[in-house]
Scaffold this active site. Structure first.
Site, PDB file in Angstrom:
ATOM      1  N   ARG A  58       0.847  -1.187   0.000  1.00  0.00           N
ATOM      2  CA  ARG A  58       0.000   0.000   0.000  1.00  0.00           C
ATOM      3  C   ARG A  58       0.885   1.240   0.000  1.00  0.00           C
ATOM      4  O   ARG A  58       2.025   1.210   0.496  1.00  0.00           O
ATOM      5  CB  ARG A  58      -0.909   0.015   1.232  1.00  0.00           C
ATOM      6  CG  ARG A  58      -1.810  -1.217   1.350  1.00  0.00           C
ATOM      7  CD  ARG A  58      -2.575  -1.206   2.670  1.00  0.00           C
ATOM      8  NE  ARG A  58      -3.442  -2.373   2.812  1.00  0.00           N
ATOM      9  CZ  ARG A  58      -3.068  -3.518   3.376  1.00  0.00           C
ATOM     10  NH1 ARG A  58      -1.831  -3.650   3.869  1.00  0.00           N
ATOM     11  NH2 ARG A  58      -3.913  -4.534   3.476  1.00  0.00           N
ATOM     12  N   LYS A  65      -1.930  -2.896   7.967  1.00  0.00           N
ATOM     13  CA  LYS A  65      -3.098  -2.583   8.792  1.00  0.00           C
ATOM     14  C   LYS A  65      -3.043  -3.365  10.096  1.00  0.00           C
ATOM     15  O   LYS A  65      -2.616  -4.510  10.133  1.00  0.00           O
ATOM     16  CB  LYS A  65      -4.378  -2.913   8.026  1.00  0.00           C
ATOM     17  CG  LYS A  65      -4.623  -1.992   6.831  1.00  0.00           C
ATOM     18  CD  LYS A  65      -5.953  -2.286   6.172  1.00  0.00           C
ATOM     19  CE  LYS A  65      -6.246  -1.300   5.045  1.00  0.00           C
ATOM     20  NZ  LYS A  65      -7.547  -1.542   4.405  1.00  0.00           N
ATOM     21  N   HIS A  93      -3.151   2.655  -5.773  1.00  0.00           N
ATOM     22  CA  HIS A  93      -3.932   1.433  -5.641  1.00  0.00           C
ATOM     23  C   HIS A  93      -4.100   0.723  -6.985  1.00  0.00           C
ATOM     24  O   HIS A  93      -4.233  -0.499  -7.034  1.00  0.00           O
ATOM     25  CB  HIS A  93      -5.296   1.741  -5.016  1.00  0.00           C
ATOM     26  CG  HIS A  93      -5.645   0.796  -3.908  1.00  0.00           C
ATOM     27  ND1 HIS A  93      -4.868   0.654  -2.778  1.00  0.00           N
ATOM     28  CD2 HIS A  93      -6.670  -0.088  -3.766  1.00  0.00           C
ATOM     29  CE1 HIS A  93      -5.414  -0.252  -1.987  1.00  0.00           C
ATOM     30  NE2 HIS A  93      -6.496  -0.722  -2.562  1.00  0.00           N
ATOM     31  N   ARG A 153      -1.142  -1.364  -7.267  1.00  0.00           N
ATOM     32  CA  ARG A 153      -1.283  -2.515  -6.363  1.00  0.00           C
ATOM     33  C   ARG A 153      -2.182  -3.572  -7.004  1.00  0.00           C
ATOM     34  O   ARG A 153      -1.873  -4.770  -6.984  1.00  0.00           O
ATOM     35  CB  ARG A 153      -1.852  -2.041  -5.031  1.00  0.00           C
ATOM     36  CG  ARG A 153      -2.124  -3.125  -3.985  1.00  0.00           C
ATOM     37  CD  ARG A 153      -2.438  -2.436  -2.667  1.00  0.00           C
ATOM     38  NE  ARG A 153      -3.171  -3.261  -1.729  1.00  0.00           N
ATOM     39  CZ  ARG A 153      -2.592  -4.096  -0.854  1.00  0.00           C
ATOM     40  NH1 ARG A 153      -1.285  -4.226  -0.838  1.00  0.00           N
ATOM     41  NH2 ARG A 153      -3.326  -4.784  -0.001  1.00  0.00           N
ATOM     42  N   HIS A 197      -3.409  -9.206   3.094  1.00  0.00           N
ATOM     43  CA  HIS A 197      -4.832  -9.355   3.419  1.00  0.00           C
ATOM     44  C   HIS A 197      -4.996 -10.338   4.565  1.00  0.00           C
ATOM     45  O   HIS A 197      -4.485 -11.463   4.500  1.00  0.00           O
ATOM     46  CB  HIS A 197      -5.613  -9.867   2.203  1.00  0.00           C
ATOM     47  CG  HIS A 197      -5.774  -8.837   1.124  1.00  0.00           C
ATOM     48  ND1 HIS A 197      -6.090  -9.157  -0.181  1.00  0.00           N
ATOM     49  CD2 HIS A 197      -5.679  -7.483   1.157  1.00  0.00           C
ATOM     50  CE1 HIS A 197      -6.170  -8.057  -0.899  1.00  0.00           C
ATOM     51  NE2 HIS A 197      -5.934  -7.026  -0.116  1.00  0.00           N
ATOM     52  N   TYR A 207      -9.803 -10.841  -7.082  1.00  0.00           N
ATOM     53  CA  TYR A 207      -8.944 -11.065  -8.243  1.00  0.00           C
ATOM     54  C   TYR A 207      -9.178 -12.414  -8.905  1.00  0.00           C
ATOM     55  O   TYR A 207      -8.525 -12.727  -9.898  1.00  0.00           O
ATOM     56  CB  TYR A 207      -7.469 -10.977  -7.835  1.00  0.00           C
ATOM     57  CG  TYR A 207      -7.091  -9.647  -7.251  1.00  0.00           C
ATOM     58  CD1 TYR A 207      -6.926  -8.517  -8.057  1.00  0.00           C
ATOM     59  CD2 TYR A 207      -6.906  -9.496  -5.881  1.00  0.00           C
ATOM     60  CE1 TYR A 207      -6.587  -7.286  -7.519  1.00  0.00           C
ATOM     61  CE2 TYR A 207      -6.564  -8.272  -5.334  1.00  0.00           C
ATOM     62  CZ  TYR A 207      -6.407  -7.183  -6.164  1.00  0.00           C
ATOM     63  OH  TYR A 207      -6.073  -5.962  -5.621  1.00  0.00           O
TER      64      TYR A 207
END
Length: 299
Positions: free
Chosen positions: A148, A172, A243, A246, A269, A278
Site C-alpha cells: 500500500r 493494517k 492502488h 497494487r 490481506h 482477483y
C-alpha cells in the site's frame, strides 16, 4: 442504556482485540453514528426495542439518502458487528440483525494497467534530478511489491534487506510482513540508498527510506501527485493511482500462474475473501487453458 458508551466499548474492542487501524475505526464510528441518528429519529432510545424490521427500515433510509450500494452494505455490516458484539457481551438479550441479510453487492472489479502500460510507466527516460531518481525507485518498488502507498512512505531504511531483496513493512493493524521484490527494484533501491538518498539528506539523518530535499519523509499526497505526472508522461490516459498499481501487481501475478494464497500474503490481506476479488483473472486464465488444450474444441 444509551448507545454512545456501547459504541465506544465496541470500538475499543476492535482497536485492542482486532488490531484495526485508526482509519478503519473512524469509518466504523461514522457508520454507527448514522445508526444512532436513525434510532433517535425513530424514538428508539433502548436497543431492546430495535427489531429486524427496524434494521430493514434503516437500510431503506440509507438507500433513500442515495448512499451507494457498497456504502450502504458497509454501514449495515458495521451495525451488525456492533449488535453481535453486544449480544456476545450479554448487553442485549437478542441480536435483531441475525435475520437481516446485508444483500449482495455488485462485483466491482479493480482497475488495472496492462503490462505494456506498466512497462511504459516504469521505463520512462530518466531525468537529471535527484527527485526523479527517487520517484522512479518508489514507483518500481510499489509495483514490484504490491504494498500500500501508506506502507511505502512509512518504510524505514532499517527495514530494507538488499542482500535478500525484501522489505519489512507495517500494514493494517500494525501487522508486519516481509515482502520480496524483483531484481530491477532491488538494484534501483540499492542505487538510491547509496547515491541519491545521502545527497537528498545533505548530512542530515532520517529513519525514513524515501525522503524529500528537506529531509522529511515523502507524504502519500506528494507521491500520489508525482505518480499522476509520471503516468501522463508515459502516455497513459486512464487515471493512475497507487492502488491501481497494487491491483496491477496482483492481477499480473495471477495471470502468470501465481497461487491466490501467495498473492494474499504479498498484499497483506488478513482474510483471503478480500483477495478473491482477483479470482476473475484466475477464471479467465483457466478458461484460456481449457480452450487451448481441450481435445474437443469447436470446429
Amino acid at each position: 442504556m444509551t448507545t454512545d458508551p456501547l459504541v465506544e466499548r465496541y470500538l475499543n474492542h476492535l482497536r485492542i482485540e482486532g488490531g484495526l487501524a485508526r482509519n478503519t475505526i473512524e469509518a466504523y464510528r461514522r457508520d454507527l453514528a448514522k445508526f444512532q441518528s436513525y434510532l433517535e429519529r425513530e424514538g428508539l432510545p433502548a436497543l431492546e426495542r430495535v427489531t429486524s424490521a427496524s434494521l430493514r427500515r434503516f437500510l431503506a433510509v440509507l438507500r433513500a439518502a442515495k448512499l451507494s450500494s457498497p456504502s450502504s452494505a458497509r454501514c449495515l455490516s458495521a451495525v451488525r458487528g456492533w449488535l453481535r458484539f453486544l449480544r456476545v457481551e450479554r448487553l442485549i438479550e437478542h441480536d435483531p440483525a441475525a435475520g437481516v441479510a446485508v444483500g449482495r453487492r455488485g462485483l466491482r472489479l479493480p482497475r488495472t494497467l496492462s503490462r505494456d502500460e506498466v512497462t511504459a510507466l516504469l521505463d520512462l527516460p530518466p531525468q537529471s534530478s535527484l527527485e526523479d531518481a527517487r520517484d522512479r525507485t518508489m514507483t518500481e518498488v510499489l509495483y514490484a511489491t504490491g504494498i500500500r502507498v501508506t506502507e511505502l512512505v512509512k518504510v524505514e531504511a532499517a527495514q530494507v534487506d538488499l542482500t535478500v531483496g525484501c522489505l519489512r513493512v507495517t500494514g493494517k493493524g500494525s501487522k508486519q510482513r516481509l515482502v520480496p521484490m524483483g531484481e530491477t527494484a532491488r538494484r534501483l533501491l540499492q542505487q538510491y540508498m547509496e547515491e541519491v538518498r545521502p545527497r537528498l539528506l545533505k548530512r542530515r539523518t532520517s529513519r525514513h527510506l524515501f525522503v524529500s530535499r528537506r529531509g522529511g519523509a515523502m507524504s502519500r499526497q506528494a507521491f500520489w501527485k508525482m505518480l499522476k505526472l509520471r503516468a501522463r508522461r508515459a502516455g497513459i490516459h486512464q487515471a493512475v493511482s497507487p492502488h491501481v498499481l497494487r491491483h496491477s501487481f496482483a492481477t499480473h501475478l495471477l495471470e502468470g500462474g501465481a497461487d491466490l494464497r501467495a498473492v494474499q500474503a504479498f498484499l497483506g490481506h488478513a482474510n483471503i475473501a478480500t483477495t478473491q476479488i482477483y479470482t476473475h483473472v484466475e477464471r479467465e486464465r483457466l478458461k484460456a487453458v481449457h480452450t487451448k488444450y481441450f481435445p474437443r474444441r469447436a470446429r
